[in-house]
Write a protein that holds these residues in place. Structure first.
Motif, mmCIF file in Angstrom:
data_model
loop_
_atom_site.group_PDB
_atom_site.id
_atom_site.type_symbol
_atom_site.label_atom_id
_atom_site.label_comp_id
_atom_site.label_asym_id
_atom_site.label_seq_id
_atom_site.Cartn_x
_atom_site.Cartn_y
_atom_site.Cartn_z
ATOM 1 N N ILE A 49 -3.589 -3.544 -0.326
ATOM 2 C CA ILE A 49 -3.160 -3.573 1.079
ATOM 3 C C ILE A 49 -4.327 -3.342 2.035
ATOM 4 O O ILE A 49 -4.112 -3.117 3.228
ATOM 5 C CB ILE A 49 -2.042 -2.540 1.352
ATOM 6 C CG1 ILE A 49 -2.490 -1.122 0.984
ATOM 7 C CG2 ILE A 49 -0.769 -2.917 0.604
ATOM 8 C CD1 ILE A 49 -1.512 -0.033 1.423
ATOM 9 N N ILE B 273 4.047 1.647 0.953
ATOM 10 C CA ILE B 273 4.389 0.431 0.215
ATOM 11 C C ILE B 273 5.488 0.692 -0.809
ATOM 12 O O ILE B 273 6.258 -0.205 -1.147
ATOM 13 C CB ILE B 273 3.149 -0.189 -0.463
ATOM 14 C CG1 ILE B 273 2.526 0.746 -1.505
ATOM 15 C CG2 ILE B 273 2.119 -0.598 0.575
ATOM 16 C CD1 ILE B 273 1.409 0.106 -2.331
ATOM 17 N N ARG C 238 -2.364 -7.449 2.141
ATOM 18 C CA ARG C 238 -3.421 -7.090 3.078
ATOM 19 C C ARG C 238 -3.105 -7.651 4.461
ATOM 20 O O ARG C 238 -2.756 -8.823 4.592
ATOM 21 C CB ARG C 238 -4.769 -7.620 2.576
ATOM 22 C CG ARG C 238 -5.189 -6.962 1.261
ATOM 23 C CD ARG C 238 -6.518 -7.503 0.756
ATOM 24 N NE ARG C 238 -6.438 -8.902 0.343
ATOM 25 C CZ ARG C 238 -5.930 -9.292 -0.826
ATOM 26 N NH1 ARG C 238 -5.443 -8.424 -1.692
ATOM 27 N NH2 ARG C 238 -5.911 -10.583 -1.130
#
Length: 404
Positions: free
Chosen positions: A160, A219, A232
């Motif tokens: 991410i 997440i 990302r």
């Protein structure tokens, strides 16, 4: 006279590299007597620099200095019977032992939690490992080695971090080491508190992998609630807008105005009050749906102003701050007044070095006194004497190289 809050606590530090020494430094900074136990060759980080140009001594560089201040050093060869006995004596009256070897290493030296706690039932034993210890839960990865980048990769952090179409990116600081270190300090302190109440210590286990998963909690709940696999997103936030880094005339500035009232304030400051109530942008949900337009609005204003001008205009209305380089940190009055850049002696150099300070502050405590990191074995005789060893016994241990 007031003292630092951990004065009188003793921690035996059997750690090396980054995670363990950072953890034990937190104790040392707050007043605990941290005894750093090093092998004859010293902690691996002693030789890793960087060094001052005038330092011909090179006892240690910046890596070691930054995370081993306020400690005492004793050199002990754990592989010898006499050396292992020295550790047992140190642990007998200690509040905690902390190590970050791979599973089973301390057991092979005869220095397991079980053996040390048999002589000191209130002892707290902290362990930082890549994938934990079987005492608290089995893992198929238990015996694997790990470093910061492995923890960041496996824990979900790199998936991410970075631009949407780019490669996974490692976060700059060694967060895969540092965050487990902080959690271990927290866990050990909790166990010491409990031991002082009950008389019984505990084994405290923090896996680097587990720590990063905990840090990436967002997440986890996103996937659980929605089934999504977050990726990302550059410097934007998937759930908040505006919340990111925007171009200024002389660099970059962070602006966060995700609350609707903050958006209204931001629009007032940038001279576009109507946009604060425009249905396309009036709520955070609406702004997320129009994130590109939000960025265009904000950057149209920030892009023709310096970081200082943007910060001065917004600071009283919404969270804002420049993207600082380290030289700018050294010039920041906040960090100076908060003693977050501290001067410490560097052996072998005529000029003190500057280290990152201790962010935990207390009222009614003396100003933090930062002692330089110890020379290798600098306090061996002193510590052995405190254990009740005679000069002849210390000499014998030195001759056999059990201690140095």
């Amino acid at each position: 006279m007031t003292t630092l809050p951990l004065a009188g606590m003793r921690v035996i530090d059997l750690t090396r590299a980054l995670a363990g020494p950072y953890c034990t430094m937190l104790f040392a900074d707050l007043g605990a007597d941290v005894i750093k136990v090093e092998p004859p060759a010293g902690d691996m980080s002693r030789t890793q620099g960087p060094y001052r140009d005038d330092d011909e001594y090179r006892a240690y560089g910046g890596y070691f200095a930054s995370i081993n201040r306020n400690k005492r050093s004793i050199v002990v060869d754990l592989s010898t019977a006499d050396g292992a006995n020295v550790i047992r004596e140190l642990a007998r009256d200690a509040d905690a032992v902390i190590e970050n070897f791979r599973p089973g290493v301390m057991d092979r030296f005869g220095l397991s939690y079980e053996s040390l706690s048999a002589a000191n039932p209130r002892l707290v034993y902290g362990a930082i490992r890549g994938f934990g210890d079987s005492r608290t839960g089995e893992s198929p990865y238990l015996n694997r080695p790990a470093f910061d980048v492995v923890a960041q990769a496996m824990g979900g952090m790199m998936a991410i971090t970075g631009q949407p179409e780019g490669d996974p990116v490692k976060i700059g600081p060694g967060i895969g080491d540092l965050y487990p270190a902080v959690l271990t300090a927290f866990g050990v302190m909790a166990a010491i508190w409990d031991a002082r109440r009950t008389g019984h210590g505990r084994f405290v286990d923090v896996a680097m992998y587990d720590a990063i998963v905990s840090l990436c909690e967002r997440i986890v709940h996103q996937h659980s609630y929605t089934g999504s696999v977050p990726g990302r997103e550059g410097n934007d936030h998937p759930l908040l807008s505006p919340f990111g880094v925007f171009r200024a005339a002389d660099g970059w500035v962070a602006v966060a105005a995700p609350l609707d009232k903050q958006w209204v304030r931001l629009c007032d400051v940038i001279g576009a009050p109507a946009l604060g109530h425009d249905p396309r942008f009036a709520t955070n949900v609406a702004r997320l749906s129009n994130r590109a337009a939000v960025r265009e609005i904000v950057e149209k204003w920030t892009g023709c102003r310096s970081r200082a001008e943007v910060t001065d205009a917004l600071a009283s209305s919404v969270p804002v701050g420049p993207v600082n380089t380290v030289d700018e940190l050294f010039a920041d009055p906040h960090l100076k007044s908060r003693r977050m850049l501290v001067e410490v002696e560097q052996p072998g150099s005529a000029i003190p070095v500057i280290l990152a300070g201790q962010p935990v502050k207390f009222t009614d405590s003396p100003a933090e006194a930062f002692r330089r990191a110890p020379l290798l074995g600098e306090h061996t005789d002193e510590i052995c004497t405190e254990l009740g060893l005679s000069a002849a016994e210390i000499t014998r241990l030195r001759v056999t190289q059990a201690v140095l």
